[in-house]
Scaffold this motif. Structure first.
Motif, PDB file in Angstrom:
ATOM      1  N   ARG A  34       0.709  -1.507  -0.047  1.00 45.87           N
ATOM      2  CA  ARG A  34      -0.005   0.183   0.175  1.00 45.87           C
ATOM      3  C   ARG A  34       0.998   0.402  -0.192  1.00 45.87           C
ATOM      4  NH1 ARG A  34      -4.453   1.635  -0.359  1.00 45.87           N
ATOM      5  NH2 ARG A  34      -5.645   3.691   0.888  1.00 45.87           N
ATOM      6  N   ALA A  35       1.877   1.050   0.822  1.00 43.55           N
ATOM      7  CA  ALA A  35       2.891   2.430   0.663  1.00 43.55           C
ATOM      8  C   ALA A  35       3.270   2.590  -0.492  1.00 43.55           C
ATOM      9  CB  ALA A  35       4.446   2.135   1.224  1.00 43.55           C
ATOM     10  N   ARG A  36       3.783   1.444  -1.055  1.00 44.44           N
ATOM     11  CA  ARG A  36       4.506   1.307  -2.504  1.00 44.44           C
ATOM     12  C   ARG A  36       3.288   2.333  -3.343  1.00 44.44           C
ATOM     13  NH1 ARG A  36       6.260  -3.127  -3.489  1.00 44.44           N
ATOM     14  NH2 ARG A  36       9.004  -2.499  -2.819  1.00 44.44           N
ATOM     15  N   PHE A  37       2.141   1.714  -3.022  1.00 41.93           N
ATOM     16  CA  PHE A  37       1.350   2.183  -4.231  1.00 41.93           C
ATOM     17  C   PHE A  37       1.296   3.730  -4.462  1.00 41.93           C
ATOM     18  CE2 PHE A  37      -2.949   3.060  -4.855  1.00 41.93           C
ATOM     19  CZ  PHE A  37      -3.660   2.687  -6.076  1.00 41.93           C
ATOM     20  N   LEU A  38       1.155   4.129  -3.093  1.00 44.13           N
ATOM     21  CA  LEU A  38       0.705   5.465  -2.798  1.00 44.13           C
ATOM     22  C   LEU A  38       1.409   6.009  -2.732  1.00 44.13           C
ATOM     23  CD1 LEU A  38      -1.339   5.114   1.189  1.00 44.13           C
ATOM     24  CD2 LEU A  38      -2.291   5.982  -0.800  1.00 44.13           C
ATOM     25  N   ALA A  39       2.911   5.800  -2.992  1.00 42.01           N
ATOM     26  CA  ALA A  39       3.963   6.777  -3.085  1.00 42.01           C
ATOM     27  C   ALA A  39       4.091   6.952  -4.312  1.00 42.01           C
ATOM     28  CB  ALA A  39       5.186   6.316  -2.437  1.00 42.01           C
ATOM     29  N   HIS A  40       4.111   5.966  -5.510  1.00 40.27           N
ATOM     30  CA  HIS A  40       4.100   6.483  -6.832  1.00 40.27           C
ATOM     31  C   HIS A  40       2.931   7.325  -7.113  1.00 40.27           C
ATOM     32  CE1 HIS A  40       6.674   3.781  -7.807  1.00 40.27           C
ATOM     33  NE2 HIS A  40       7.057   3.233  -7.290  1.00 40.27           N
ATOM     34  N   ASN A  41       1.327   7.057  -6.748  1.00 42.67           N
ATOM     35  CA  ASN A  41       0.283   8.259  -7.197  1.00 42.67           C
ATOM     36  C   ASN A  41       0.483   9.166  -6.617  1.00 42.67           C
ATOM     37  OD1 ASN A  41      -1.939   6.822  -8.138  1.00 42.67           O
ATOM     38  ND2 ASN A  41      -1.133   4.673  -6.570  1.00 42.67           N
ATOM     39  N   ILE A  42       1.101   9.829  -5.128  1.00 42.76           N
ATOM     40  CA  ILE A  42       1.188  10.953  -4.694  1.00 42.76           C
ATOM     41  C   ILE A  42       2.487  11.681  -5.883  1.00 42.76           C
ATOM     42  CG2 ILE A  42       1.539  12.548  -2.790  1.00 42.76           C
ATOM     43  CD1 ILE A  42       0.225   9.909  -0.619  1.00 42.76           C
ATOM     44  N   ALA A  43       3.610  11.085  -5.527  1.00 40.77           N
ATOM     45  CA  ALA A  43       4.606  11.533  -6.147  1.00 40.77           C
ATOM     46  C   ALA A  43       3.788  12.316  -8.116  1.00 40.77           C
ATOM     47  CB  ALA A  43       5.968  10.444  -6.376  1.00 40.77           C
ATOM     48  N   ALA A  44       3.225  10.812  -9.111  1.00 41.34           N
ATOM     49  CA  ALA A  44       2.718  11.465  -9.731  1.00 41.34           C
ATOM     50  C   ALA A  44       1.611  12.532  -9.672  1.00 41.34           C
ATOM     51  CB  ALA A  44       1.778  10.058 -10.777  1.00 41.34           C
ATOM     52  N   ASN A  45       1.020  12.314  -8.550  1.00 45.09           N
ATOM     53  CA  ASN A  45      -0.119  13.177  -8.496  1.00 45.09           C
ATOM     54  C   ASN A  45       0.423  14.857  -8.560  1.00 45.09           C
ATOM     55  OD1 ASN A  45      -3.013  14.013  -8.462  1.00 45.09           O
ATOM     56  ND2 ASN A  45      -3.489  14.307  -6.800  1.00 45.09           N
ATOM     57  N   LEU A  46       1.807  14.900  -7.633  1.00 46.23           N
ATOM     58  CA  LEU A  46       2.076  16.096  -7.305  1.00 46.23           C
ATOM     59  C   LEU A  46       2.696  16.722  -8.682  1.00 46.23           C
ATOM     60  CD1 LEU A  46       4.408  15.337  -4.001  1.00 46.23           C
ATOM     61  CD2 LEU A  46       3.027  16.902  -4.359  1.00 46.23           C
ATOM     62  N   GLU A  47       3.634  15.736  -9.001  1.00 43.09           N
ATOM     63  CA  GLU A  47       4.126  16.209 -10.457  1.00 43.09           C
ATOM     64  C   GLU A  47       3.322  16.900 -11.739  1.00 43.09           C
ATOM     65  OE1 GLU A  47       7.062  12.669 -11.837  1.00 43.09           O
ATOM     66  OE2 GLU A  47       6.626  14.617 -14.216  1.00 43.09           O
ATOM     67  N   GLU A  48       2.486  16.200 -11.520  1.00 44.36           N
ATOM     68  CA  GLU A  48       1.031  16.683 -12.301  1.00 44.36           C
ATOM     69  C   GLU A  48       0.835  18.054 -11.815  1.00 44.36           C
ATOM     70  OE1 GLU A  48      -1.768  13.884 -12.774  1.00 44.36           O
ATOM     71  OE2 GLU A  48      -2.435  14.843 -14.986  1.00 44.36           O
ATOM     72  N   ALA A  49       0.628  17.676 -11.125  1.00 41.49           N
ATOM     73  CA  ALA A  49       0.122  19.248 -10.200  1.00 41.49           C
ATOM     74  C   ALA A  49       1.549  20.597  -9.800  1.00 41.49           C
ATOM     75  CB  ALA A  49      -0.124  19.275  -8.696  1.00 41.49           C
ATOM     76  N   LEU A  50       2.278  19.917 -10.116  1.00 35.50           N
ATOM     77  CA  LEU A  50       3.091  21.519 -10.157  1.00 35.50           C
ATOM     78  C   LEU A  50       4.123  21.520 -11.220  1.00 35.50           C
ATOM     79  CD1 LEU A  50       5.182  20.105  -6.787  1.00 35.50           C
ATOM     80  CD2 LEU A  50       2.919  21.624  -7.317  1.00 35.50           C
ATOM     81  N   VAL A  51       4.447  20.537 -12.111  1.00 35.52           N
ATOM     82  CA  VAL A  51       5.532  20.770 -13.270  1.00 35.52           C
ATOM     83  C   VAL A  51       4.146  20.587 -14.297  1.00 35.52           C
ATOM     84  CG1 VAL A  51       6.885  19.177 -15.382  1.00 35.52           C
ATOM     85  CG2 VAL A  51       7.062  18.629 -12.107  1.00 35.52           C
ATOM     86  N   THR A  52       3.336  20.014 -14.433  1.00 33.79           N
ATOM     87  CA  THR A  52       2.228  20.216 -15.367  1.00 33.79           C
ATOM     88  C   THR A  52       1.044  20.566 -15.415  1.00 33.79           C
ATOM     89  OG1 THR A  52       1.921  17.485 -16.015  1.00 33.79           O
ATOM     90  CG2 THR A  52       3.470  18.678 -17.590  1.00 33.79           C
ATOM     91  N   PRO A  53       1.048  21.731 -14.633  1.00 29.44           N
ATOM     92  CA  PRO A  53      -0.547  22.084 -14.338  1.00 29.44           C
ATOM     93  C   PRO A  53      -1.462  22.241 -14.748  1.00 29.44           C
ATOM     94  CG  PRO A  53       1.370  24.134 -14.257  1.00 29.44           C
ATOM     95  CD  PRO A  53       2.227  22.598 -14.342  1.00 29.44           C
ATOM     96  N   ASP A  54      -1.467  22.624 -15.947  1.00 30.88           N
ATOM     97  CA  ASP A  54      -2.219  22.947 -17.312  1.00 30.88           C
ATOM     98  C   ASP A  54      -3.340  21.040 -17.301  1.00 30.88           C
ATOM     99  OD1 ASP A  54      -1.536  25.550 -17.425  1.00 30.88           O
ATOM    100  OD2 ASP A  54      -0.950  25.318 -18.629  1.00 30.88           O
ATOM    101  N   GLN A  55      -2.328  20.754 -17.754  1.00 28.43           N
ATOM    102  CA  GLN A  55      -3.078  19.190 -18.298  1.00 28.43           C
ATOM    103  C   GLN A  55      -3.539  18.353 -16.879  1.00 28.43           C
ATOM    104  OE1 GLN A  55       0.030  16.537 -18.770  1.00 28.43           O
ATOM    105  NE2 GLN A  55       0.769  17.571 -20.532  1.00 28.43           N
ATOM    106  N   TYR A  56      -3.092  19.372 -15.633  1.00 26.22           N
ATOM    107  CA  TYR A  56      -3.429  18.554 -14.375  1.00 26.22           C
ATOM    108  C   TYR A  56      -5.534  19.279 -14.021  1.00 26.22           C
ATOM    109  CZ  TYR A  56      -4.161  17.957  -9.030  1.00 26.22           C
ATOM    110  OH  TYR A  56      -4.375  17.929  -7.685  1.00 26.22           O
ATOM    111  N   ARG A  57      -5.337  20.687 -14.150  1.00 23.77           N
ATOM    112  CA  ARG A  57      -6.351  21.152 -14.482  1.00 23.77           C
ATOM    113  C   ARG A  57      -7.513  20.912 -14.946  1.00 23.77           C
ATOM    114  NH1 ARG A  57      -3.223  26.085 -12.710  1.00 23.77           N
ATOM    115  NH2 ARG A  57      -3.009  26.538 -15.111  1.00 23.77           N
ATOM    116  N   GLN A  58      -6.744  19.979 -16.322  1.00 20.35           N
ATOM    117  CA  GLN A  58      -7.822  20.373 -16.686  1.00 20.35           C
ATOM    118  C   GLN A  58      -8.299  18.747 -16.724  1.00 20.35           C
ATOM    119  OE1 GLN A  58      -5.842  19.765 -20.956  1.00 20.35           O
ATOM    120  NE2 GLN A  58      -6.265  22.285 -21.570  1.00 20.35           N
ATOM    121  N   ARG A  59      -7.534  17.544 -16.527  1.00 19.31           N
ATOM    122  CA  ARG A  59      -7.957  16.523 -15.785  1.00 19.31           C
ATOM    123  C   ARG A  59      -8.946  16.635 -14.629  1.00 19.31           C
ATOM    124  NH1 ARG A  59      -5.779  12.524 -12.449  1.00 19.31           N
ATOM    125  NH2 ARG A  59      -4.338  13.129 -12.188  1.00 19.31           N
ATOM    126  N   ARG A  60      -8.596  17.730 -13.107  1.00 25.64           N
ATOM    127  CA  ARG A  60      -9.213  17.667 -12.539  1.00 25.64           C
ATOM    128  C   ARG A  60     -10.827  17.776 -13.107  1.00 25.64           C
ATOM    129  NH1 ARG A  60      -7.511  17.394  -7.428  1.00 25.64           N
ATOM    130  NH2 ARG A  60      -9.173  18.842  -6.536  1.00 25.64           N
TER     131      ARG A  60
END
Ligand code: HEM
Length: 141
Positions: A108-134
């Motif tokens: 579960r920790a591994r699953f969450l770490a990968h998901n949260i890292a992907a989420n942070l990366e998307e929100a911070l590094v590619t915020p336009d895609q993140y906003r569209q997806r949300r």
């Protein structure tokens, strides 16, 4: 703490976080983000990271801080790059592998770490895609 066990107690999480941060702070690309950009005091920071994982893995509700905002503030001072997240996950996996942590909560920790890292990366590094997806998620329920 014996090797080869699950992340199923506060004591196990404490050992894991200590070893993980030993790796992060020995990484010449990531250490400056913690020590110089954010200027963390590791003795104050590590217990918060433990509390974060206790919440996610053990259901301990005491961690109440907004980790996305905290990373947003770091990002404003020095932008995160995709390579940072790959390295962070590499250290996470290496820490798990080195002591052979395994079991349902390690998974579960591994699953969450990968998901949260992907989420942070998307929100911070590619915020336009993140906003569209949300907004697409909100519209389709
Ligand atoms: C590129 C990868 C990452 C880097 C370089 C990084 C760096 C940092 C830094 C510098 C801080 C301290 C900010 C401050 O106190 O001013 C921080 C806080 C934090 N990080 Fe990360 N982070 C990364 C990814 C992650 C991921 C993927 C997670 C979770 C799975 C995570 C969990 C946390 C948490 C919970 C805090 C807040 C602790 C508190 O409440 O003070 N980080 N991170």
């Amino acid at each position: 703490m014996p090797s080869g066990q699950d992340l199923d107690s506060a004591a196990a999480i404490q050992v894991f976080v200590r070893r993980f941060y030993d790796r992060l702070l020995a990484d010449p690309e990531l250490a400056p983000l913690f020590l110089e950009v954010a200027g963390i005091d590791i003795e104050a920071h590590r217990p918060r990271i433990e509390a974060f994982w206790r919440k996610l893995l053990l259901g301990d509700p005491r961690y109440q801080r907004h980790m996305m905002d905290i990373h947003r503030q770091v990002h404003r001072r020095q932008p995160f790059r995709p390579g940072h997240f790959r390295r962070w996950l590499g250290h996470f996996e290496a820490t798990l592998a080195a002591a052979d942590w395994h079991g349902p909560l390690t998974d579960r920790a591994r699953f969450l770490a990968h998901n949260i890292a992907a989420n942070l990366e998307e929100a911070l590094v590619t915020p336009d895609q993140y906003r569209q997806r949300r907004s697409a998620t909100v519209k389709t329920g």
